[in-house]
Design a protein around this motif. Structure first.
Motif, PDB file in Angstrom:
ATOM      1  N   THR A 178       0.833  -1.204   0.000  1.00 43.45           N
ATOM      2  CA  THR A 178       0.000   0.000   0.000  1.00 43.45           C
ATOM      3  C   THR A 178       0.867   1.253   0.000  1.00 43.45           C
ATOM      4  O   THR A 178       1.891   1.307   0.690  1.00 43.45           O
ATOM      5  CB  THR A 178      -0.928   0.016   1.230  1.00 43.45           C
ATOM      6  OG1 THR A 178      -1.797  -1.114   1.172  1.00 43.45           O
ATOM      7  CG2 THR A 178      -1.763   1.288   1.279  1.00 43.45           C
ATOM      8  N   LEU A 179       0.458   2.236  -0.779  1.00 48.07           N
ATOM      9  CA  LEU A 179       1.115   3.549  -0.798  1.00 48.07           C
ATOM     10  C   LEU A 179       0.057   4.628  -0.618  1.00 48.07           C
ATOM     11  O   LEU A 179      -1.061   4.505  -1.123  1.00 48.07           O
ATOM     12  CB  LEU A 179       1.844   3.797  -2.114  1.00 48.07           C
ATOM     13  CG  LEU A 179       2.960   2.827  -2.500  1.00 48.07           C
ATOM     14  CD1 LEU A 179       2.440   1.784  -3.469  1.00 48.07           C
ATOM     15  CD2 LEU A 179       4.123   3.581  -3.150  1.00 48.07           C
ATOM     16  N   SER A 180       0.405   5.672   0.099  1.00 52.96           N
ATOM     17  CA  SER A 180      -0.518   6.771   0.342  1.00 52.96           C
ATOM     18  C   SER A 180       0.175   8.096   0.055  1.00 52.96           C
ATOM     19  O   SER A 180       1.387   8.225   0.186  1.00 52.96           O
ATOM     20  CB  SER A 180      -1.016   6.749   1.791  1.00 52.96           C
ATOM     21  OG  SER A 180      -1.710   5.550   2.069  1.00 52.96           O
ATOM     22  N   GLY A 181      -0.636   9.074  -0.336  1.00 57.73           N
ATOM     23  CA  GLY A 181      -0.103  10.401  -0.614  1.00 57.73           C
ATOM     24  C   GLY A 181      -1.232  11.320  -1.013  1.00 57.73           C
ATOM     25  O   GLY A 181      -2.369  11.140  -0.592  1.00 57.73           O
ATOM     26  N   ILE A 182      -0.918  12.299  -1.869  1.00 55.95           N
ATOM     27  CA  ILE A 182      -1.953  13.195  -2.371  1.00 55.95           C
ATOM     28  C   ILE A 182      -1.984  13.138  -3.886  1.00 55.95           C
ATOM     29  O   ILE A 182      -0.995  12.772  -4.527  1.00 55.95           O
ATOM     30  CB  ILE A 182      -1.732  14.656  -1.910  1.00 55.95           C
ATOM     31  CG1 ILE A 182      -0.414  15.209  -2.487  1.00 55.95           C
ATOM     32  CG2 ILE A 182      -1.748  14.768  -0.398  1.00 55.95           C
ATOM     33  CD1 ILE A 182      -0.283  16.709  -2.352  1.00 55.95           C
TER      34      ILE A 182
END
Length: 317
Positions: A17-21
């Motif tokens: 999983t990767l998160s950001g904007i």
């Protein structure tokens, strides 16, 4: 051309999983790469707060807008945007089958390059699925033009990109990148090149609802006096054309299979990449679908054998 995993299809070994904007929405987004069965292809599955979801196979027939990024889906409220950096990482590493679970309207921009996705895939690992991978082999030149810009596919015993850009900005000017694409070449020479833009365009883009998440942390910004605003400067002297090449890799991954041939472009972009791919795929005499022969898996691309298929990568969603 030596084929990764001896010509067999692959998937990711474990979820990551990767998160950001989102660079355009400015909103938080989270994505998860999930393993998938042979023949699945790359599927983007977007979920919504009301419990509904939409799926798109990452193929050219599902591409909508290509103005500032590559978008899957024609309905903006239910589309998946800015997929090119993720697709470039999949393509370069030879990752064939993945379900990308998306919570948000677009991919996280991360640092503006493909490198965070490369790192995530390599940390999770890849699995040989034991079924043959199919390729699209270019048989004859296919070229499109738009004003001074052009793009073309040409036959070649391997996978090669030759990308040239030409900006009026003296900081960029005319730059070119040429090379045979391998996982190592992409990782070392292209994956870290960041998206870029001009300070003079910011207010216009904001007014149109774009680049709301753009910052010096995820974009190379060029000032009105043609200098790089970012304190750390450029990662490569020709980072601009390297990023345009990265984008081309991701856009052409929407063929639904890796291609054997050379892709050349001058003053191209997402729209030119998409239209060139559609021109190739719409001419059944311009390409053939091939796979490695059973007698030997470590062969050059010219030794790949044609296979009969009704449809290489059917649309979903």
């Amino acid at each position: 051309m030596t084929v990764g995993f001896l010509g067999f299809q692959t998937t990711i070994a474990s979820p990551v999983t990767l998160s950001g904007i989102g660079v355009h929405s400015g909103s938080p987004v989270s994505i998860t790469f999930q393993p998938a069965d042979p023949g699945t292809g790359i599927i983007f599955s977007r979920s919504f707060a009301d419990g509904s979801s939409v799926e798109y196979r990452a193929v050219s027939s599902n591409v909508g807008n290509t103005d500032l990024c590559t978008v899957l889906g024609t309905s903006l409220p239910r589309s998946v945007a800015t997929i090119e950096h993720v697709m470039a990482a999949f393509y370069a590493l030879g990752l064939d089958n993945v379900i990308v679970e998306v919570e948000g309207a677009e991919m996280p921009i991360m640092d503006g390059s493909s490198f965070p996705f490369i790192e995530a895939i390599e940390s999770a690992g890849m699995v040989n699925l034991g079924e043959k991978r199919r390729y699209i082999r270019v048989l004859k030149p296919v070229r499109i033009e738009s004003g001074a810009s052009w793009s073309e596919f040409r036959p070649y015993d391997g996978t090669r990109f030759e990308v040239e850009i030409d900006f009026e900005s003296p900081l960029i000017g005319r730059q070119s990148w040429k090379g045979d694409l391998t996982a190592n070449v992409f990782r070392d020479e292209l994956s870290r090149a960041r998206t870029f833009g001009f300070m003079r365009d910011v207010e216009r883009l904001w007014a149109a609802g774009f680049a709301l998440g753009s910052s010096l942390e995820n974009s190379v910004v060029i000032s009105d006096d043609n200098t790089v605003v970012n304190v750390e400067g450029l990662r490569f002297a020709d980072e601009f054309v390297r990023h345009k090449t990265l984008d081309a890799v991701g856009d052409l991954a929407l063929a639904g299979a890796q291609f054997i041939g050379c892709y050349r472009s001058y003053r191209g972009g997402h729209k030119m990449n998409a239209n060139a791919l559609k021109a190739l795929m719409s001419d059944p005499t311009a390409y053939e679908v091939v796979e490695a022969p059973s007698r030997s898996q470590r062969v050059r691309a010219r030794e790949f054998v044609p296979v009969k298929v009704q449809e290489l990568a059917p649309s979903v969603g």
